[in-house]
Enzyme design. Structure first.
Site, PDB file in Angstrom:
ATOM      1  N   GLU A  15      76.529  29.420 -14.470  1.00 18.62           N
ATOM      2  CA  GLU A  15      77.607  28.425 -14.595  1.00 18.62           C
ATOM      3  C   GLU A  15      77.247  27.356 -15.640  1.00 18.62           C
ATOM      4  O   GLU A  15      78.116  26.811 -16.315  1.00 18.62           O
ATOM      5  CB  GLU A  15      77.841  27.738 -13.243  1.00 18.62           C
ATOM      6  CG  GLU A  15      78.383  28.657 -12.162  1.00 18.62           C
ATOM      7  CD  GLU A  15      78.358  28.014 -10.770  1.00 18.62           C
ATOM      8  OE1 GLU A  15      79.190  28.401  -9.943  1.00 18.62           O
ATOM      9  OE2 GLU A  15      77.503  27.154 -10.486  1.00 18.62           O
ATOM     10  N   ASP A 197      87.931  33.414  -8.649  1.00 19.54           N
ATOM     11  CA  ASP A 197      88.454  34.481  -7.771  1.00 19.54           C
ATOM     12  C   ASP A 197      89.495  33.892  -6.835  1.00 19.54           C
ATOM     13  O   ASP A 197      89.564  32.675  -6.661  1.00 19.54           O
ATOM     14  CB  ASP A 197      87.311  35.098  -6.947  1.00 19.54           C
ATOM     15  CG  ASP A 197      86.538  34.045  -6.172  1.00 19.54           C
ATOM     16  OD1 ASP A 197      85.646  33.402  -6.776  1.00 19.54           O
ATOM     17  OD2 ASP A 197      86.846  33.825  -4.988  1.00 19.54           O
TER      18      ASP A 197
HETATM   19  N1  ADE Z   1      82.566  29.976  -5.743  1.00 17.26           N
HETATM   20  C1  ADE Z   1      83.342  30.779  -6.483  1.00 17.26           C
HETATM   21  N2  ADE Z   1      84.164  31.528  -5.707  1.00 17.26           N
HETATM   22  C2  ADE Z   1      83.893  31.178  -4.410  1.00 17.26           C
HETATM   23  C3  ADE Z   1      84.401  31.580  -3.151  1.00 17.26           C
HETATM   24  N3  ADE Z   1      85.354  32.499  -3.031  1.00 17.26           N
HETATM   25  N4  ADE Z   1      83.863  30.998  -2.055  1.00 17.26           N
HETATM   26  C4  ADE Z   1      82.907  30.068  -2.160  1.00 17.26           C
HETATM   27  N5  ADE Z   1      82.382  29.654  -3.316  1.00 17.26           N
HETATM   28  C5  ADE Z   1      82.872  30.181  -4.445  1.00 17.26           C
END
Ligand code: ADE
Length: 231
Positions: A15, A197
């Site tokens: 990141e 996501d």
């Molecule tokens: N960071 C990126 N995507 C995530 C997710 N679905 N849950 C927790 N932390 C995250």
């Protein structure tokens, strides 16, 4: 806002990589697992603190506990005007697109801490403050959203119900704990999170996350640069 000495905390090196590559900061000696980089961006001093790697499992130390330790370590080591927690988050299809970047709103909550003892319910929920981001969002054309934190990447029903109540826009694993450490130490706090996501999609979050991590981290870096230059 006149922040001159700014700490930026990332949980995962992936990141942080675009910003580290761009700013050419120097890694400095640090005790413990933390990776600390220091340098200048024009008249501002930037200190980037990565949570570091777990030596036992050889993975980045994501989650609320390493994040809080890293925040306390940075605050104890450097007199900082602001701490930014930058990273990625899960979003909701109906509200976001992959790579959207959210600034924190008034407070940051935990969505997975449940302590039903008298007085402890609010403590468990968190709710430590962010700096005001209304003007920043307008000036820099960024979204603002409710960020909530927990220690799981997947989602159980109770966490989803709490996130619905809290109107979560970005679900991640560090911001609420870093905000809490900042509040306790009276250091201003800002979270900046880029969506990798969707929590409400049929696609498997973890594959989506891995597929979009690099793109979302680049979008994160673009926004961070604009934010840092605006102070
Ligand atoms: N960071 C990126 N995507 C995530 C997710 N679905 N849950 C927790 N932390 C995250």
């Amino acid at each position: 806002m006149n922040y001159k000495k700014i700490g930026i905390i990332f949980a995962m090196k992936e990141e942080a990589r675009p910003l580290l590559d761009l700013l050419h900061l120097k890694r400095i000696e640090s005790p413990g697992p933390y990776e600390i980089y220091r340098g200048l961006l024009k008249d501002k001093e930037i200190i980037i603190g990565l949570n570091g790697k777990c030596t036992k499992n050889n993975v980045d130390r994501i989650g609320t506990v390493p994040a809080a330790l890293n925040a306390q370590h940075l605050i104890s080591s450097f007199p900082l005007d602001l701490i930014i927690n930058a990273g990625t988050a899960g979003g909701f299809k109906k509200k976001s697109r992959i790579g959207d970047v959210y600034l924190s709103t008034e407070v940051i909550y935990f969505h997975d801490r449940r302590i039903s003892l008298p007085g402890f319910q609010e403590f468990a929920k968190g709710g430590s403050p962010s700096i005001n981001t209304e003007k920043m969002a307008q000036d820099l054309n960024l979204k603002r959203g409710q960020i909530t934190s927990g220690d799981s990447f997947d989602n159980n029903e109770e966490d989803l119900r709490v996130m619905q109540d809290l109107q979560t826009d970005a679900k991640e694993m560090e911001a609420a704990s870093i905000a809490y450490v900042c509040e306790q130490n009276k250091v201003p706090f800002l979270a900046v999170k880029s969506i990798t996501d969707f929590i409400d999609s049929n696609d498997c979050s973890k594959e989506e996350f891995l597929r979009n991590l690099s793109h979302a981290s680049k979008r994160l870096q673009d926004s961070l640069l604009k934010i840092l230059e605006s102070f």
